[in-house]
Design a protein around this motif. Structure first.
Motif, PDB file in Angstrom:
ATOM      1  N   GLY A  10      48.301  49.377   2.765  1.00 41.49           N
ATOM      2  CA  GLY A  10      47.376  49.500   4.038  1.00 41.49           C
ATOM      3  C   GLY A  10      46.225  48.457   3.757  1.00 41.49           C
ATOM      4  N   LEU A  11      45.361  48.793   4.797  1.00 42.74           N
ATOM      5  CA  LEU A  11      44.036  48.110   4.734  1.00 42.74           C
ATOM      6  C   LEU A  11      43.108  48.595   4.033  1.00 42.74           C
ATOM      7  CD1 LEU A  11      42.410  45.634   5.918  1.00 42.74           C
ATOM      8  CD2 LEU A  11      42.003  46.973   7.967  1.00 42.74           C
ATOM      9  N   VAL A  12      42.316  47.961   3.037  1.00 41.36           N
ATOM     10  CA  VAL A  12      41.164  48.508   2.142  1.00 41.36           C
ATOM     11  C   VAL A  12      40.125  47.447   2.226  1.00 41.36           C
ATOM     12  CG1 VAL A  12      42.381  47.844   0.101  1.00 41.36           C
ATOM     13  CG2 VAL A  12      40.673  49.840   0.040  1.00 41.36           C
ATOM     14  N   ARG A  38      54.613  41.188  -6.345  1.00 38.63           N
ATOM     15  CA  ARG A  38      53.961  41.019  -5.094  1.00 38.63           C
ATOM     16  C   ARG A  38      54.059  39.438  -4.572  1.00 38.63           C
ATOM     17  NH1 ARG A  38      47.686  41.177  -6.948  1.00 38.63           N
ATOM     18  NH2 ARG A  38      47.840  39.140  -8.041  1.00 38.63           N
ATOM     19  N   GLN A  39      54.068  39.510  -3.326  1.00 40.27           N
ATOM     20  CA  GLN A  39      53.997  38.176  -2.652  1.00 40.27           C
ATOM     21  C   GLN A  39      53.127  37.890  -1.360  1.00 40.27           C
ATOM     22  OE1 GLN A  39      58.072  37.127  -1.194  1.00 40.27           O
ATOM     23  NE2 GLN A  39      57.585  34.875  -1.256  1.00 40.27           N
ATOM     24  N   ALA A  40      52.237  36.927  -1.626  1.00 43.86           N
ATOM     25  CA  ALA A  40      51.186  36.439  -0.698  1.00 43.86           C
ATOM     26  C   ALA A  40      51.497  35.605   0.191  1.00 43.86           C
ATOM     27  CB  ALA A  40      49.968  36.202  -1.196  1.00 43.86           C
ATOM     28  N   PRO A  41      51.185  35.578   1.329  1.00 40.48           N
ATOM     29  CA  PRO A  41      51.375  34.720   2.481  1.00 40.48           C
ATOM     30  C   PRO A  41      51.656  33.159   1.991  1.00 40.48           C
ATOM     31  CG  PRO A  41      50.096  36.042   3.421  1.00 40.48           C
ATOM     32  CD  PRO A  41      49.981  36.418   1.941  1.00 40.48           C
ATOM     33  N   GLY A  42      52.370  32.554   2.084  1.00 43.26           N
ATOM     34  CA  GLY A  42      52.714  31.221   1.783  1.00 43.26           C
ATOM     35  C   GLY A  42      52.751  30.782   0.137  1.00 43.26           C
ATOM     36  N   ALA A  88      40.035  40.446  -2.432  1.00 41.77           N
ATOM     37  CA  ALA A  88      41.092  39.775  -1.252  1.00 41.77           C
ATOM     38  C   ALA A  88      42.249  39.032  -2.036  1.00 41.77           C
ATOM     39  CB  ALA A  88      39.920  38.722  -0.718  1.00 41.77           C
ATOM     40  N   GLU A  89      42.172  38.521  -3.042  1.00 38.41           N
ATOM     41  CA  GLU A  89      43.451  37.991  -3.637  1.00 38.41           C
ATOM     42  C   GLU A  89      44.417  38.714  -3.956  1.00 38.41           C
ATOM     43  OE1 GLU A  89      40.061  37.478  -4.474  1.00 38.41           O
ATOM     44  OE2 GLU A  89      40.022  37.104  -6.759  1.00 38.41           O
ATOM     45  N   ASP A  90      44.345  40.178  -3.800  1.00 33.58           N
ATOM     46  CA  ASP A  90      45.338  40.903  -4.161  1.00 33.58           C
ATOM     47  C   ASP A  90      46.201  41.242  -3.058  1.00 33.58           C
ATOM     48  OD1 ASP A  90      43.059  42.869  -6.022  1.00 33.58           O
ATOM     49  OD2 ASP A  90      44.682  41.642  -6.673  1.00 33.58           O
ATOM     50  N   SER A 119      40.323  43.436   2.734  1.00 33.47           N
ATOM     51  CA  SER A 119      39.183  42.867   3.539  1.00 33.47           C
ATOM     52  C   SER A 119      37.892  42.503   2.521  1.00 33.47           C
ATOM     53  CB  SER A 119      38.772  43.431   4.727  1.00 33.47           C
ATOM     54  OG  SER A 119      38.054  44.630   4.593  1.00 33.47           O
ATOM     55  N   SER A 120      37.487  41.327   2.703  1.00 35.59           N
ATOM     56  CA  SER A 120      36.309  40.806   1.926  1.00 35.59           C
ATOM     57  C   SER A 120      35.123  41.076   2.759  1.00 35.59           C
ATOM     58  CB  SER A 120      36.545  39.623   1.285  1.00 35.59           C
ATOM     59  OG  SER A 120      36.659  38.690   2.611  1.00 35.59           O
TER      60      SER A 120
END
Length: 120
Positions: A10-12, A38-42, A88-90, A119-120
């Motif tokens: 979710g969003l945290v 995990r896989q972050a965008p890009g 944020a990098e998570d 969200s930062s």
């Protein structure tokens, strides 16, 4: 039919916590090592944490190990990832995976993923 179903994303806000769950069916859960990726965008998919079949051994990537706990409940066929002090990098899609050998790079089964957005 083997199924790994992640939930809990979710969003945290930064600094917050989340507990991800991965419910497994279709095989003997306690016979498999479990892991989170995990896989972050890009970016490429990366290892996050793993736990041995009985739960007595765990291993984490350096960037999460003081903030995260992987644990499993073999009676519920579920593995968890508790993440605290989120950054944020998570932000990424988190996947659980099952394999036969602890600390191996090979995994036999994968879930569909759950989105974590910080969200930062």
């Amino acid at each position: 039919q083997v199924q790994l179903v992640e939930s809990g994303g979710g969003l945290v806000q930064a600094g917050g916590s989340l507990r991800l769950s991965c419910a497994v069916s279709g095989y003997t859960f306690s016979n498999y090592v479990m892991a989170w990726f995990r896989q972050a965008p890009g970016k490429e998919r990366e290892f996050v944490a793993t736990i041995s079949k009985g739960g007595g051994s765990t291993y984490y990537r350096d960037s999460v190990k003081v903030r995260s706990t992987i644990f499993r409940d073999n009676s519920k066929n579920t593995v968890y990832l508790q993440m605290n002090s989120l950054k944020a990098e998570d932000t990424a899609v988190y996947y659980c995976a099952a394999g036969s050998t602890y600390l191996s790079t090979q995994y036999d089964y994968w879930g569909q993923g759950t989105q974590v957005t910080v969200s930062s």
